[in-house]
Design a protein around this motif. Structure first.
Motif, PDB file in Angstrom:
ATOM      1  N   ILE A  96      68.529  44.334  69.515  1.00  0.00           N
ATOM      2  CA  ILE A  96      67.131  43.891  69.617  1.00  0.00           C
ATOM      3  C   ILE A  96      66.908  43.183  70.953  1.00  0.00           C
ATOM      4  CG2 ILE A  96      65.378  42.370  68.636  1.00  0.00           C
ATOM      5  CD1 ILE A  96      66.698  42.931  65.869  1.00  0.00           C
ATOM      6  N   LEU A  97      67.850  42.325  71.350  1.00  0.00           N
ATOM      7  CA  LEU A  97      67.750  41.617  72.632  1.00  0.00           C
ATOM      8  C   LEU A  97      67.670  42.591  73.795  1.00  0.00           C
ATOM      9  CD1 LEU A  97      70.172  38.558  72.703  1.00  0.00           C
ATOM     10  CD2 LEU A  97      67.742  38.588  73.249  1.00  0.00           C
ATOM     11  N   GLU A  98      68.523  43.580  73.772  1.00  0.00           N
ATOM     12  CA  GLU A  98      68.540  44.598  74.820  1.00  0.00           C
ATOM     13  C   GLU A  98      67.170  45.279  74.917  1.00  0.00           C
ATOM     14  OE1 GLU A  98      70.580  48.922  75.060  1.00  0.00           O
ATOM     15  OE2 GLU A  98      71.977  47.268  74.719  1.00  0.00           O
ATOM     16  N   ASP A  99      66.624  45.655  73.772  1.00  0.00           N
ATOM     17  CA  ASP A  99      65.319  46.313  73.761  1.00  0.00           C
ATOM     18  C   ASP A  99      64.195  45.364  74.178  1.00  0.00           C
ATOM     19  OD1 ASP A  99      66.563  48.607  72.942  1.00  0.00           O
ATOM     20  OD2 ASP A  99      65.878  48.498  70.862  1.00  0.00           O
ATOM     21  N   ALA A 100      64.282  44.104  73.762  1.00  0.00           N
ATOM     22  CA  ALA A 100      63.226  43.126  74.083  1.00  0.00           C
ATOM     23  C   ALA A 100      63.168  42.833  75.574  1.00  0.00           C
ATOM     24  CB  ALA A 100      63.447  41.836  73.299  1.00  0.00           C
TER      25      ALA A 100
END
Length: 156
Positions: A96-100
């Protein structure tokens, strides 16, 4: 740390449907599989209730199930289970962090928020990454809001 353990025995008849339903429920909960038919979650009122429900549904389907409150007998067992639950949550939080951190739109950000809340239901040990993910999503939401405001001013 205390743990909740579910021990199951599938019914002889209709095993496939019952087995698939059980597997899906346990996967959704993110249980630690100690061995075949033995599943563990960190102990809380919520996890106790969740596994009691799974046990009741299995019994209604003709199977057998019992729920136990247990403790790991060795530090190694304890550490292994704790690491399992933390890594399970952290792997999803990292994605999720990578995508955010990518330049995403509002729709994709809403999907990430939804994923974040789903992961939080399995984050039994309260990973510190949860706060980092929340902050990254909130920053991205703020950026999107500011960009929309600037666009409105330009259009006016």
């Amino acid at each position: 740390m205390d743990w909740i353990m579910l021990i199951t025995k599938l019914p002889r008849a209709r095993t496939t449907a019952v087995k698939v339903a059980l597997w899906r429920k346990l996967k959704r909960l993110g249980v630690y599989t100690l061995q075949d038919s033995v599943y563990v979650l960190p102990r809380s009122d919520r996890t106790l209730e969740l596994l009691e429900w799974v046990a009741a549904e299995l019994r209604e389907g003709g199977g057998e199930a019992s729920v136990w409150e247990v403790m790991a007998r060795t530090e190694t067992q304890e550490r292994e289970m704790r690491e399992f639950f933390l890594e399970q949550a952290n792997a999803q939080y990292r994605k999720i962090l990578e995508d955010a951190r990518k330049g995403l739109d509002l729709e994709r950000l809403q999907q990430l928020w939804s994923q974040f809340h789903k992961v939080k239901t399995q984050d039994y040990l309260k990973s510190p990454l949860a706060m980092e993910v929340r902050a990254a999503c909130e920053r991205r939401a703020q950026e999107i809001s500011e960009a929309r405001e600037m666009q409105k001013r330009r259009d006016s």
